[in-house]
Scaffold this motif. Structure first.
Motif, PDB file in Angstrom:
ATOM      1  N   TYR A 280     110.578  98.060  32.558  1.00 56.94           N
ATOM      2  CA  TYR A 280     110.622  97.535  33.809  1.00 56.94           C
ATOM      3  C   TYR A 280     109.369  98.297  34.522  1.00 56.94           C
ATOM      4  CZ  TYR A 280     113.163 101.686  34.854  1.00 56.94           C
ATOM      5  OH  TYR A 280     113.433 103.034  34.755  1.00 56.94           O
TER       6      TYR A 280
ATOM      7  N   HIS B 281     114.925  92.663  27.518  1.00 57.90           N
ATOM      8  CA  HIS B 281     114.711  93.871  26.848  1.00 57.90           C
ATOM      9  C   HIS B 281     115.124  94.226  25.688  1.00 57.90           C
ATOM     10  CE1 HIS B 281     114.054  98.084  27.699  1.00 57.90           C
ATOM     11  NE2 HIS B 281     115.144  98.515  27.090  1.00 57.90           N
TER      12      HIS B 281
ATOM     13  N   SER C 287     111.460 102.236  29.015  1.00 58.41           N
ATOM     14  CA  SER C 287     111.956 101.078  29.680  1.00 58.41           C
ATOM     15  C   SER C 287     110.766 100.206  29.941  1.00 58.41           C
ATOM     16  CB  SER C 287     112.539 101.366  30.906  1.00 58.41           C
ATOM     17  OG  SER C 287     113.734 102.189  30.418  1.00 58.41           O
TER      18      SER C 287
ATOM     19  N   TYR D  81     114.551 107.083  30.848  1.00 58.15           N
ATOM     20  CA  TYR D  81     114.050 107.029  32.300  1.00 58.15           C
ATOM     21  C   TYR D  81     112.435 107.575  32.108  1.00 58.15           C
ATOM     22  CZ  TYR D  81     113.500 108.091  37.241  1.00 58.15           C
ATOM     23  OH  TYR D  81     113.170 108.048  38.397  1.00 58.15           O
TER      24      TYR D  81
ATOM     25  N   TYR E 161     122.623 104.947  25.433  1.00 54.47           N
ATOM     26  CA  TYR E 161     121.486 104.897  25.767  1.00 54.47           C
ATOM     27  C   TYR E 161     120.537 104.433  24.668  1.00 54.47           C
ATOM     28  CZ  TYR E 161     122.260 106.839  30.514  1.00 54.47           C
ATOM     29  OH  TYR E 161     122.399 107.099  31.854  1.00 54.47           O
TER      30      TYR E 161
ATOM     31  N   ASP F 181     119.975 105.102  35.443  1.00 52.38           N
ATOM     32  CA  ASP F 181     118.888 106.364  35.637  1.00 52.38           C
ATOM     33  C   ASP F 181     119.680 107.355  36.563  1.00 52.38           C
ATOM     34  OD1 ASP F 181     117.061 105.085  34.607  1.00 52.38           O
ATOM     35  OD2 ASP F 181     116.014 104.008  36.449  1.00 52.38           O
TER      36      ASP F 181
ATOM     37  N   HIS G  57     117.457 102.374  26.392  1.00 53.79           N
ATOM     38  CA  HIS G  57     117.005 102.885  28.124  1.00 53.79           C
ATOM     39  C   HIS G  57     116.703 104.356  28.284  1.00 53.79           C
ATOM     40  CE1 HIS G  57     117.115 102.773  32.360  1.00 53.79           C
ATOM     41  NE2 HIS G  57     117.776 103.821  32.167  1.00 53.79           N
TER      42      HIS G  57
ATOM     43  N   ARG H  45     122.722  96.123  30.717  1.00 55.48           N
ATOM     44  CA  ARG H  45     121.791  97.432  31.141  1.00 55.48           C
ATOM     45  C   ARG H  45     121.509  97.172  32.599  1.00 55.48           C
ATOM     46  NH1 ARG H  45     116.071  97.267  31.058  1.00 55.48           N
ATOM     47  NH2 ARG H  45     114.919  99.428  31.021  1.00 55.48           N
ATOM     48  N   HIS H  46     121.970  98.221  33.340  1.00 54.33           N
ATOM     49  CA  HIS H  46     121.597  98.285  34.661  1.00 54.33           C
ATOM     50  C   HIS H  46     121.118  99.618  34.872  1.00 54.33           C
ATOM     51  CE1 HIS H  46     122.313  98.909  38.968  1.00 54.33           C
ATOM     52  NE2 HIS H  46     122.611  97.558  39.206  1.00 54.33           N
ATOM     53  N   THR H  47     119.486  99.424  35.085  1.00 60.29           N
ATOM     54  CA  THR H  47     118.813 100.466  35.098  1.00 60.29           C
ATOM     55  C   THR H  47     119.164 101.602  36.311  1.00 60.29           C
ATOM     56  OG1 THR H  47     117.220  99.107  36.506  1.00 60.29           O
ATOM     57  CG2 THR H  47     116.810  98.999  34.304  1.00 60.29           C
TER      58      THR H  47
END
Length: 691
Positions: free
Chosen positions: A691, A631, A689, A453, A446, A421, A451, A415-417
């Motif tokens: 983060y 995560h 998310s 946003y 997703y 996004d 994930h 998962r690369h935010t």
């Protein structure tokens, strides 16, 4: 002098005694011939190839009993190409042997063979008439002078010259410059051209005497031009390539590997592949070019001997210092093609790919990710490098390309935010690119990676729900179930899609599917979400579903020992089954302030008392987290959300980390988790998310 004169007279006598009979042959397209003897004029210039044709037909007759008469896949190419040519039957003494390794006593030297021009049609000129040799042509010259495949065949019909490989190579070179539609049309014209059959016949006659690399290039061009692999032409060339495989030098080895990659499996291809493996095993240390080495690795096949794979790996490791950027990029695909995971090679090539990633085509990056998936190779630095590069250059790529890359990332739970996004924003701003397939794929990615946003969560879900509603009359039942299940994981419930899914005929179709077990599991997820989540679905949900198979229990002995040491027996329960097919590894009862653990005997089965707090301890494997291990993925996040709705405080215990701890440290860790008043940072009821 007398001896020479006698020899000349003897040869003249032989020419005059040969019966001037010829054979009128009815040629079926790329098939066998039926000779009919007639009498006509003949010419000694045709002796070499005609006798070679007779020898080839007799030698290959038993090899291709299953070979089909040529028939194009795109066009009817049957009896229209039947033609009649004249072929001579001559004394074998006048025909030189075919050019091969063991032709030590051939009456014609190599230099003399290079000067011979071969012709199909018999000439009416006298033997003593002086001939004008045609101007030699090359495939480069032909491809420059001709604009279509038919133009090349017209050139051949005017003055056919040796070798015929030039014409096939020229046609393939021209075809590569065309669009797909133009190429399809040109191939139809090529198959129907009257000279095409003659060119194929000449190719079969010349196969045993042309240079080996020309033969290999011709076979590759013929396959790429769309000539079916089960025709006599292709199978004949395969057999000749097998017979002459010992002529392979490094250049031919590379071409042969490329030919095998382009061909479908069949008996002759597999025999040739086995021969290539033997040849590579003998010559692997003599290979000088890395490109040739990688071509061989791609073509030997996944079922090649492990010893040969390791030998090729060692050769590649020796050449690491000579790897170019392209060599490093293509090594992933080469290793995946022979199904050999070399961690050292992959790590070194990953470093070079990351260091030179700017300007790399996205197609190559996708091939690297596909190879990593096939090899089960996870490199977080490589994945981050690729994702960072695509996110930085996001505007130059097509959304379909980025989506395909995200699907590959999801296969690794990566998962690369930043990239996700950006893609989510693009979907909200430009929903016009969404089709039925991309909608299902985006929802799966997703929801699986958990994930969303923060800034555009609601807009994104509404756009996706609106796009899905537009395809409800065209979407299959299973795709609809997958899309709705993804929405449920993301705590969103589009009413139109759910109403469509809950129709009796669709439920019945899903329960009759070949993938019934998976569909039943997803329907149970839907039922649980509609009852436990705050779903705006007010209709009664009465789904009569088959029960799920009982899950296999893997009791964590170490966690049980830690709880027993920390709390004592009777203060926790193991393997507790809950409604909606949920299961927790350990359950603890505590007071409302979570300062004291209550014995299970004192609770008396009362689970709704205001002075009691239920604590669920979940022992989770590494696969339930994203690749960064911080995560939770979609199903784990949904389970935590539902357990909290049922009144549980959830504690997540990572199995792989617990196994590393000493008993004393494990007790300290669990004690801090049980008596902590804060929720774990890895689980969020609102599915956002972390983060």
């Amino acid at each position: 002098m007398n001896n020479r004169a006698g020899s000349i007279l003897w040869n003249l006598r032989q020419f005059t005694t040969v019966s001037p009979t010829s054979t009128t042959v009815r040629l079926y397209p790329l098939g066998f011939c039926r000779p009919k003897t007639v009498y006509s004029n003949w010419n000694p210039r045709n002796l070499l190839l005609n006798n070679l044709e007779n020898k080839m037909q007799s030698s290959i007759r038993y090899l291709f009993q299953d070979a089909l008469i040529f028939k194009s896949e795109d066009d009817d190419f049957r009896t229209k190409g039947i033609s009649t040519v004249t072929a001579l039957i001559v004394n074998r003494l006048l025909c030189p042997r075919r050019l091969c390794f063991d032709s030590k006593q051939s009456p014609v030297s190599d230099n003399e063979l290079k000067k011979i021009n071969f012709h199909h049609q018999a000439s009416n000129e006298d033997v003593s008439t002086k001939e004008t040799k045609p101007t030699p042509v090359t495939f480069r010259k032909l491809s420059q002078e001709c604009n279509s495949l038919s133009d090349v065949l017209d050139k051949f019909s005017e003055v056919p010259t040796f070798p015929s490989s030039n014409y096939f190579l020229a046609m393939w070179t021209i075809a590569k410059r065309m669009s797909n539609d133009q190429k399809h049309f040109e191939k139809q014209l090529m198959f129907n051209h009257p000279a095409f059959i003659q060119l194929c016949e000449q190719m079969m006659r010349e196969a045993k005497i042309m240079y080996y690399d020309h033969l290999l290039f011709s076979l590759y061009a013929i396959v790429k031009l769309g000539v079916p692999q089960n025709t006599l032409l292709v199978q004949t060339l395969l057999r000749v390539v097998q017979e002459r495989i010992n002529e392979c030098d490094e250049k031919c080895l590379s071409v042969l590997s490329t030919v095998l990659e382009a061909m479908e499996p069949c008996k002759n291809v597999e025999v040739l592949r086995a021969g290539l493996r033997i040849l590579v095993d003998q010559q692997v240390w003599k290979i000088e070019r890395v490109f040739t080495l990688q071509s061989v690795m791609r073509s030997i096949g996944k079922d090649a001997p492990v010893a040969l794979k390791r030998k090729l790996e060692m050769k590649a490791l020796r050449e690491l210092d000579r790897f170019s950027i392209l060599n490093s990029q293509h090594m992933f695909e080469a290793l995946a093609a022979m199904d050999h995971r070399s961690i050292i090679l992959l790590n070194e090539c990953s470093k070079m790919v990351i260091g030179n990633i700017h300007g790399c085509p996205l197609k190559i990056l996708i091939n690297i990710m596909q190879s990593c998936r096939d090899l089960r190779y996870r490199n977080l630095d490589l994945f981050n490098g690729i994702a960072d590069y695509v996110a930085t250059t996001f505007d130059i790529w097509k959304l379909k390309q980025v989506l395909f890359l995200l699907i590959l990332f999801e296969n690794f739970a990566f998962r690369h935010t930043g990239l996700m996004d950006l893609f989510m924003k693009k979907v909200v701003d430009e929903p016009g690119f969404l089709n039925m397939k991309s909608i299902v794929s985006i929802l799966h990615v997703y929801s699986s990676l958990n994930h969303l946003y923060r800034g555009q969560t609601r807009e994104f879900l509404e756009v996706m729900a609106s796009a899905l509603t537009g395809y409800l009359h065209h979407i299959s039942s299973e795709n609809l179930l997958n899309a709705v299940c993804s929405f449920c994981l993301m705590n969103h419930f589009p009413l139109a899609a759910i109403n469509q899914l809950l129709q009796k005929d669709i439920i019945s179709e899903l329960l009759r599917s070949d993938d019934k077990e998976r569909n039943v599991h997803r329907l149970h997820v839907l039922a649980a979400c509609l009852k436990l989540d705050d779903a705006p679905y007010h209709k009664a949900v009465d789904l009569v579903l088959p029960p799920l198979p009982s899950a296999r229990l893997y009791p964590n002995a170490k966690v049980a020992a830690v709880l027993n040491s920390l709390l004592g027996e009777g203060h926790f329960a193991a393997n507790v089954q809950l409604p909606h097919n949920y299961h927790v590894d350990f359950e603890i009862r505590m007071d409302s302030s979570r300062s004291h653990v209550l014995p299970l005997s004192d609770v008396n089965g009362v689970t709704s008392a205001t002075d009691t707090q239920r604590v669920a301890v979940l022992c989770v494997p590494r696969s339930t987290y994203c690749l960064d291990l911080t995560h939770p993925r979609g199903f784990l996040a949904m389970k935590v959300r539902h357990l909290k709705v049922m009144g549980f405080h959830v504690i997540l215990v990572n199995n792989w980390e617990m196994e590393k701890l000493q008993m004393k440290d494990a007790v300290t860790f669990l004690k801090s988790q049980i008596y902590s008043t804060e929720d774990p940072p890895t689980a969020d009821v609102n599915f956002q998310s972390t983060y």
